[in-house]
Design a protein around this motif. Structure first.
Motif, PDB file in Angstrom:
ATOM      1  N   MET A 130       0.833  -1.178   0.000  1.00  0.00           N
ATOM      2  CA  MET A 130       0.000   0.000   0.000  1.00  0.00           C
ATOM      3  C   MET A 130       0.875   1.238   0.000  1.00  0.00           C
ATOM      4  O   MET A 130       1.822   1.320   0.768  1.00  0.00           O
ATOM      5  CB  MET A 130      -0.895   0.018   1.230  1.00  0.00           C
ATOM      6  N   LYS A 131       0.523   2.186  -0.851  1.00  0.00           N
ATOM      7  CA  LYS A 131       1.303   3.401  -0.968  1.00  0.00           C
ATOM      8  C   LYS A 131       0.475   4.607  -0.549  1.00  0.00           C
ATOM      9  O   LYS A 131      -0.618   4.825  -1.043  1.00  0.00           O
ATOM     10  CB  LYS A 131       1.785   3.554  -2.402  1.00  0.00           C
ATOM     11  N   GLU A 136      -5.011  -1.249   6.308  1.00  0.00           N
ATOM     12  CA  GLU A 136      -4.963   0.181   6.013  1.00  0.00           C
ATOM     13  C   GLU A 136      -4.699   0.985   7.283  1.00  0.00           C
ATOM     14  O   GLU A 136      -3.890   1.920   7.280  1.00  0.00           O
ATOM     15  CB  GLU A 136      -6.269   0.638   5.366  1.00  0.00           C
ATOM     16  N   ILE A 137      -5.358   0.626   8.365  1.00  0.00           N
ATOM     17  CA  ILE A 137      -5.156   1.316   9.640  1.00  0.00           C
ATOM     18  C   ILE A 137      -3.705   1.178  10.076  1.00  0.00           C
ATOM     19  O   ILE A 137      -3.061   2.166  10.452  1.00  0.00           O
ATOM     20  CB  ILE A 137      -6.112   0.765  10.721  1.00  0.00           C
ATOM     21  N   GLU A 179       1.671   3.471  10.972  1.00  0.00           N
ATOM     22  CA  GLU A 179       3.127   3.291  10.872  1.00  0.00           C
ATOM     23  C   GLU A 179       3.778   4.446  10.118  1.00  0.00           C
ATOM     24  O   GLU A 179       4.857   4.893  10.482  1.00  0.00           O
ATOM     25  CB  GLU A 179       3.443   1.976  10.167  1.00  0.00           C
ATOM     26  N   HIS A 180       3.134   4.936   9.058  1.00  0.00           N
ATOM     27  CA  HIS A 180       3.737   5.981   8.239  1.00  0.00           C
ATOM     28  C   HIS A 180       3.554   7.389   8.801  1.00  0.00           C
ATOM     29  O   HIS A 180       4.398   8.247   8.574  1.00  0.00           O
ATOM     30  CB  HIS A 180       3.172   5.919   6.819  1.00  0.00           C
ATOM     31  N   LEU A 181       2.473   7.646   9.494  1.00  0.00           N
ATOM     32  CA  LEU A 181       2.187   9.008   9.931  1.00  0.00           C
ATOM     33  C   LEU A 181       2.605   9.325  11.359  1.00  0.00           C
ATOM     34  O   LEU A 181       2.710  10.498  11.709  1.00  0.00           O
ATOM     35  CB  LEU A 181       0.699   9.325   9.750  1.00  0.00           C
ATOM     36  N   THR A 182       2.815   8.339  12.173  1.00  0.00           N
ATOM     37  CA  THR A 182       3.227   8.603  13.550  1.00  0.00           C
ATOM     38  C   THR A 182       4.722   8.358  13.662  1.00  0.00           C
ATOM     39  O   THR A 182       5.182   7.226  13.564  1.00  0.00           O
ATOM     40  CB  THR A 182       2.446   7.731  14.557  1.00  0.00           C
ATOM     41  N   HIS A 221       6.806   9.052  16.234  1.00  0.00           N
ATOM     42  CA  HIS A 221       7.292   8.642  17.543  1.00  0.00           C
ATOM     43  C   HIS A 221       6.749   7.259  17.901  1.00  0.00           C
ATOM     44  O   HIS A 221       5.731   6.829  17.351  1.00  0.00           O
ATOM     45  CB  HIS A 221       6.878   9.664  18.603  1.00  0.00           C
ATOM     46  N   PRO A 222       7.401   6.553  18.819  1.00  0.00           N
ATOM     47  CA  PRO A 222       6.827   5.285  19.281  1.00  0.00           C
ATOM     48  C   PRO A 222       5.441   5.542  19.859  1.00  0.00           C
ATOM     49  O   PRO A 222       5.243   6.459  20.647  1.00  0.00           O
ATOM     50  CB  PRO A 222       7.793   4.821  20.367  1.00  0.00           C
ATOM     51  N   LEU A 223       4.493   4.761  19.432  1.00  0.00           N
ATOM     52  CA  LEU A 223       3.098   5.029  19.744  1.00  0.00           C
ATOM     53  C   LEU A 223       2.540   3.971  20.683  1.00  0.00           C
ATOM     54  O   LEU A 223       2.669   2.780  20.434  1.00  0.00           O
ATOM     55  CB  LEU A 223       2.301   5.043  18.441  1.00  0.00           C
ATOM     56  N   ASP A 224       1.927   4.433  21.767  1.00  0.00           N
ATOM     57  CA  ASP A 224       1.216   3.545  22.671  1.00  0.00           C
ATOM     58  C   ASP A 224      -0.205   3.410  22.133  1.00  0.00           C
ATOM     59  O   ASP A 224      -1.044   4.277  22.330  1.00  0.00           O
ATOM     60  CB  ASP A 224       1.214   4.116  24.084  1.00  0.00           C
TER      61      ASP A 224
END
Length: 94
Positions: free
Chosen positions: A1-2, A60-61, A66-69, A71-74
């Motif tokens: 997915m791009k 998709e989620i 993965e691409h937009l966040t 920082h390490p995300l909780d």
């Protein structure tokens, strides 16, 4: 997915978000038939995934998060609202 940045094609949406919310930055992306709206605000970030033809897939989620966040995300701290053809993710800032 791009994930493709199409913000310039949605200037009225971006202007409306900036004028009517606490958003500091709004980016619009295309993920195939899914439109992704990423809003950065002082206290939280919002990601909306919209597909008028079908339901949003878990892949998709995951791709968008993965691409937009950066920082390490909780993910447990995120609020996820799912409807038939819309997913909204609210990411609080510390």
């Amino acid at each position: 997915m791009k994930l493709i940045d199409v913000t310039n094609s949605h200037s009225s949406l971006v202007r409306s978000q900036l004028d009517n919310t606490d958003a500091q930055q709004v980016r619009v992306y295309s993920l195939g038939n899914t439109t992704v709206i990423y809003t950065i605000s002082p206290k939280h970030d919002e990601i909306a995934l919209i597909n008028k033809q079908r339901s949003i897939t878990p892949e998709e989620i995951n791709t968008v998060m993965e691409h937009l966040t950066a920082h390490p995300l909780d993910r447990d701290a995120c609020e996820l609202i799912e409807t038939d053809k819309l997913v909204e993710i609210s990411i609080p800032k510390k």
